[in-house]
Design an enzyme around this catalytic site. Structure first.
Site, PDB file in Angstrom:
ATOM      1  N   HIS A 111      17.872  53.494  70.639  1.00 31.84           N
ATOM      2  CA  HIS A 111      18.998  53.345  69.714  1.00 31.84           C
ATOM      3  C   HIS A 111      19.277  54.631  68.938  1.00 31.84           C
ATOM      4  O   HIS A 111      20.354  54.772  68.363  1.00 31.84           O
ATOM      5  CB  HIS A 111      18.750  52.170  68.765  1.00 31.84           C
ATOM      6  CG  HIS A 111      17.749  52.429  67.689  1.00 31.84           C
ATOM      7  ND1 HIS A 111      16.436  52.030  67.783  1.00 31.84           N
ATOM      8  CD2 HIS A 111      17.849  53.031  66.482  1.00 31.84           C
ATOM      9  CE1 HIS A 111      15.785  52.373  66.689  1.00 31.84           C
ATOM     10  NE2 HIS A 111      16.624  52.980  65.884  1.00 31.84           N
ATOM     11  N   ASP A 141      13.685  49.667  73.855  1.00 30.78           N
ATOM     12  CA  ASP A 141      14.148  50.629  72.862  1.00 30.78           C
ATOM     13  C   ASP A 141      13.410  51.960  72.994  1.00 30.78           C
ATOM     14  O   ASP A 141      13.058  52.595  72.007  1.00 30.78           O
ATOM     15  CB  ASP A 141      13.992  50.074  71.446  1.00 30.78           C
ATOM     16  CG  ASP A 141      14.849  50.824  70.432  1.00 30.78           C
ATOM     17  OD1 ASP A 141      15.804  51.501  70.857  1.00 30.78           O
ATOM     18  OD2 ASP A 141      14.565  50.750  69.231  1.00 30.78           O
ATOM     19  N   GLY A 216      15.567  56.814  59.795  1.00 31.13           N
ATOM     20  CA  GLY A 216      15.289  58.202  60.147  1.00 31.13           C
ATOM     21  C   GLY A 216      13.905  58.374  60.710  1.00 31.13           C
ATOM     22  O   GLY A 216      13.619  59.341  61.413  1.00 31.13           O
ATOM     23  N   ASN A 217      12.996  57.416  60.420  1.00 25.20           N
ATOM     24  CA  ASN A 217      11.663  57.416  61.019  1.00 25.20           C
ATOM     25  C   ASN A 217      11.697  56.997  62.481  1.00 25.20           C
ATOM     26  O   ASN A 217      10.733  57.240  63.221  1.00 25.20           O
ATOM     27  CB  ASN A 217      10.726  56.466  60.278  1.00 25.20           C
ATOM     28  CG  ASN A 217       9.994  57.121  59.127  1.00 25.20           C
ATOM     29  OD1 ASN A 217      10.266  56.836  57.976  1.00 25.20           O
ATOM     30  ND2 ASN A 217       9.079  58.023  59.431  1.00 25.20           N
ATOM     31  N   SER A 218      12.767  56.342  62.889  1.00 25.21           N
ATOM     32  CA  SER A 218      12.845  55.793  64.241  1.00 25.21           C
ATOM     33  C   SER A 218      12.568  56.864  65.286  1.00 25.21           C
ATOM     34  O   SER A 218      13.194  57.920  65.289  1.00 25.21           O
ATOM     35  CB  SER A 218      14.224  55.181  64.484  1.00 25.21           C
ATOM     36  OG  SER A 218      14.409  54.040  63.694  1.00 25.21           O
ATOM     37  N   GLY A 271      16.547  34.178  83.982  1.00 18.92           N
ATOM     38  CA  GLY A 271      17.723  33.622  83.312  1.00 18.92           C
ATOM     39  C   GLY A 271      17.422  32.378  82.508  1.00 18.92           C
ATOM     40  O   GLY A 271      18.189  31.410  82.536  1.00 18.92           O
TER      41      GLY A 271
END
Length: 475
Positions: A111, A141, A216-218, A271
């Site tokens: 992200h 992610d 911002g740590n991501s 599914g």
């Protein structure tokens, strides 16, 4: 005489306590030096491997007056004062990352780089590089950025499975643009299923830490006291203190090769939505013990629906492997390739039966959400109004469907729709329940502009939603 004895006793007891304390302090001093700089030493060693990721993307905004551009009544006005139908607005993003290979390979969050047209990577020593995304996986992610450099300081990847709750953890990143910020805490828990605070997606098996993690740590590393990467910092809970989450590094390690070689991770999907069986369910389903994975929903046109799997079935086995809960089922199929045939033993109507399912590839080109849930292709997910959701969102109506999850960052930023909003109408058609919502959606085509009537805390308002390429975007 008694007073003298008491005084002597207290004197002796005090001397004994003083002796014991002196010995304890000496023992501690023999183990811990006067100046303990363990964290500082680790940070000094690993700091050069942590990078600042600066991104630039563009959002296209449609002029709200564009419907009038072709109207003869307004045409002369717009000829005098021309107005663009669409504008591309630049948006800057920031995040963190860390070098895991000395030849320029950097791990970060998907992200952080999602939709970025330009990526700038800055090292601690001030060097800047243009970054290129060579692979990303929205489901975990995780993303890999490549910069044109060699002999870079790389961080060792640890073993998150062996990390123990209570171990000291160190988080390094760039929260709010404050470069190379260091926070310290412990590993608070493992195996947490959460919704990511940054991206809105649902993830499983997160590490929880009380080391401060902020926007911002991501993408930055979560390290143990050996200086090994245990996780990738990725999520925060809004308004919570001391609760941050990281992706286990073992999950990332298993994806590095396919991401570098092919740019993506090929996965199979069935599914179905699963939940665990609880003790209060076993009587209703005719079970003897709370084992198995209960199918809460089946995605239309999925391998499961084609195989005849139904909502309310309970998966007891996959081939010969016993399934005790939903997590075991996911683990059983996560390494299976598309095209493989599985035999599911399911419990239905108080008897076991076998169903054959052929796994298919989970297609992510059009968005992972559209493959996982029909509602998520609209940028939000709705649910039936239940007593639980009524209490959770303090709802004032029992008719309609309630928005239980928003996956579109654009919808979140505009604020037109919020979690807990109740949709009462679609194109003036009354929506009473989830069945009515799904029926109304069959009348929607790409290119349409629909009108939703929304109830928010007792007040109603209309929201126009434009349908583009089978995705609903709030203008």
């Amino acid at each position: 005489m008694n007073r003298k004895i008491k005084f002597e006793f207290l004197l002796c007891f005090s001397v004994l306590i003083l002796f014991l304390l002196t010995g304890w302090v000496q023992a501690v001093n023999s183990i811990i030096p006067e100046e303990t700089n363990l964290v500082a030493d680790i940070v000094e060693k690993v700091g050069p491997s942590v990078v600042y990721v600066d991104t630039l993307s563009y959002k296209t905004y449609r002029n709200p007056l564009s419907p009038f551009f072709n109207d003869p009544f307004f045409r002369d006005f717009f000829d005098i004062f021309p107005q663009p139908e669409e504008r591309r607005i630049p948006q800057k993003g920031l995040g963190s990352g860390f070098i895991f290979r000395s030849d320029g390979y950097i791990l970060t969050n998907e992200h952080v780089i999602q939709g970025a047209e330009q990526i700038k990577v800055t090292l601690k020593d001030g060097r800047e590089f243009d970054g290129k995304v060579i692979g990303s996986d929205p489901l975990t992610d995780i993303a890999i950025i490549k910069v044109d450099a060699t002999d870079l300081p790389a961080l060792p990847l640890g073993d998150s499975d062996r990390a123990r709750v209570g171990e000291w953890m160190i988080a390094i990143g760039n929260p709010y643009g404050l470069s190379h910020t260091v926070t310290v805490g412990v590993l608070s828990a493992k195996g947490r299923p959460i919704y990511s605070g940054d991206s809105g997606r649902e993830y499983e098996n997160f590490l929880q830490t009380d080391a401060a993690i902020n926007p911002g740590n991501s993408g930055g590393p979560l390290l143990n006291i050996k200086g090994e990467v245990i996780g990738i910092n990725t999520a925060i809970l809004p308004y919570a203190q001391g609760v941050g989450f990281a992706i286990p590094i073992n999950m990332a390690k298993s994806l590095l090769d396919p991401l570098i070689e092919t740019g993506k991770v090929v996965r199979s999907w069935v599914g179905i939505y699963l939940q665990d069986i609880t003790p209060d369910m076993i009587q209703q389903f005719g079970l003897n013990e709370p084992k198995g994975a209960l199918i809460a929903d089946v995605v239309p046109n999925s391998p499961a629906s084609r195989a005849g799997i139904q909502r309310g079935d309970i998966i007891l086995k996959v081939d010969d492997e016993e399934i005790v809960n939903a997590a075991v089922f996911h683990a059983a199929i996560q390494d299976k390739k598309p095209g493989i045939q599985l035999t599911l033993s399911v419990w239905r109507d108080n008897q076991a039966k076998e169903i054959t399912v052929i796994l298919e590839e989970l297609v992510t080109e059009g968005g992972v959400e559209s493959a996982l849930s029909p509602d998520l292709q609209f940028g939000f997910e709705v649910g039936e109004i239940t007593s639980e959701l009524t209490r959770k969102y303090n709802l004032r109506t029992k008719s309609g469907v309630v928005i239980i999850r928003i996956d579109s960052q654009e919808i979140i930023e505009t604020g037109y729709l919020r979690e807990g909003d109740v949709i009462l109408q679609l194109n003036r058609q009354t929506i009473r329940d989830l069945q009515g919502w799904n029926a109304a959606l069959t009348m929607v085509e790409p290119g349409d502009t629909i009108i939703l009537l929304v109830n928010r805390r007792g007040r109603t308002f209309f929201v126009p939603v434009e349908v583009k390429s089978s995705s609903l975007l709030v203008p």
